[in-house]
Design an enzyme around this catalytic site. Sequence first.
Site, mmCIF file in Angstrom:
data_model
loop_
_atom_site.group_PDB
_atom_site.id
_atom_site.type_symbol
_atom_site.label_atom_id
_atom_site.label_comp_id
_atom_site.label_asym_id
_atom_site.label_seq_id
_atom_site.Cartn_x
_atom_site.Cartn_y
_atom_site.Cartn_z
ATOM 1 N N LYS A 70 0.830 -1.197 0.000
ATOM 2 C CA LYS A 70 0.000 0.000 0.000
ATOM 3 C C LYS A 70 0.878 1.266 0.000
ATOM 4 C CE LYS A 70 -3.719 -2.332 -0.480
ATOM 5 N NZ LYS A 70 -4.325 -3.196 0.485
HETATM 6 C C1 LIG Z 1 -5.465 -4.222 0.709
HETATM 7 C C2 LIG Z 1 -6.935 -4.061 0.705
HETATM 8 C C3 LIG Z 1 -7.734 -4.419 1.802
HETATM 9 C C4 LIG Z 1 -7.219 -5.186 2.957
HETATM 10 O O1 LIG Z 1 -6.184 -4.583 3.624
HETATM 11 P P1 LIG Z 1 -5.390 -5.410 4.746
HETATM 12 O O2 LIG Z 1 -4.670 -4.348 5.516
HETATM 13 O O3 LIG Z 1 -4.476 -6.351 4.025
HETATM 14 O O4 LIG Z 1 -6.406 -6.128 5.559
HETATM 15 C C5 LIG Z 1 -9.074 -4.112 1.774
HETATM 16 N N1 LIG Z 1 -9.635 -3.507 0.711
HETATM 17 C C6 LIG Z 1 -8.914 -3.181 -0.370
HETATM 18 C C7 LIG Z 1 -9.603 -2.482 -1.515
HETATM 19 C C8 LIG Z 1 -7.551 -3.447 -0.421
HETATM 20 O O5 LIG Z 1 -6.839 -3.140 -1.514
#
Ligand SMILES: *Cc1c(COP(=O)(O)O)cnc(C)c1O
Length: 388
Positions: free
Chosen positions: A188
């Site tokens: 992210k």
């Molecule tokens: C990465 C992601 C999540 C989940 O995030 P985590 O921190 O891995 O639980 C949820 N929604 C979207 C759209 C994502 O890209």
Amino acid sequence: MTDRSFLPFAQPEIGDDEIAEVVDTLRSGWVTTGPKAKRFEADFAAFLGEPGLHCVAVNSATAGLHLALEALGIGPGDEVITTTHTFTATAEVVRYLGADVKLVDIDPATLNIDPAAVEAAIGPRTKAVIPVHFAGLAADMPRLLDIAARHGLKVVEDAAHALPTTCGGQLVGALASDATVFSFYANKTITTGEGGMLVTRDAALAARARVMRLHGISRDAFDRFTAKTPGWAYEIVAPGFKYNLTDIAAALGIHQLKKAHAFQQRRAAIAARYDEAFATLPLLVPPAPPPGELHAWHLYTVRLAVDAGIARDDFIERLFAAGIGCSVHYIPLHLHPYWRDRYRLDPAMFPASQRAYERLVSLPIYTRMGDADVGRVIAAVRGALGVA
Ligand SMILES: *Cc1c(COP(=O)(O)O)cnc(C)c1O
């Protein structure tokens, strides 16, 4: 000479500040949730810059979404609307609570949830809507908030892609929804390895989430063991979860957050170079943000034109052969066996998402890419399309 090394699809940028802060945490004797997690929460509220925001650090965005819906009282018999064009985490948390998911289609221009489809899907059991800011471009929040207000629905933003993203000049996280959840997963825009942040203006929601992120204990571990009163006493008020963020992870987050705007600028510069290079190719480039708005550019997705002369899967294969990692965001939920079978879904119910999916490719976009890496991706894209 051509660079034959493989360019990964995504890579985090961890600097000396992050490493020193993690080492400091390890030496401090306090490695789980404690002073650094508290500081990260305070820093996050300051970053969003609006008074009255409560930030609750958690060990994933999935956990944060689960806690937000739980605190809003979503449960069996309820229905929650979200986009089919997302990662399964957005929707699975609804099922954790025994409620049902109503998937809807996207706006084909932005790949964000279509507000008209949301409104059409509202039924007597509908309690909430979860917009996703796809790729880091804000969903149409003014319309979604208006629809939610008129139908008495809660709004929980899945902001996993949206740090920093603005909507109407305001950072996502500071909008008028009930809760917003960010992800700090490894790929992210900022990362703590694994982690997330639940943000809300609702003090009661924040208090409930704080209790439920740690076993339903009425005070968190740090308060219990460092408060002036003897620290052994606590109460269990609910069967809570184990969703707390460690201080080791928070140590990373404190320094990543300071770089969030600089990271965004680098990502935006890469996106601008791609836009320019692809303008004359048979590709649909991703939509630009409205003037003056921030796009987090978590993803850069192109769509192959009908006359591109190559299928999406072959295009990806050629990019991999040229040493370029890429991905597809997303295989829509309606195509996955669990969602398809549980709700008897068919691609014809989601024409915009389906059409986009069949032509979509996500290209590498991250701060550790140098200008030469960006050039390599552009050259590989041209090569895959057979353009000299
Ligand atoms: C990465 C992601 C999540 C989940 O995030 P985590 O921190 O891995 O639980 C949820 N929604 C979207 C759209 C994502 O890209």
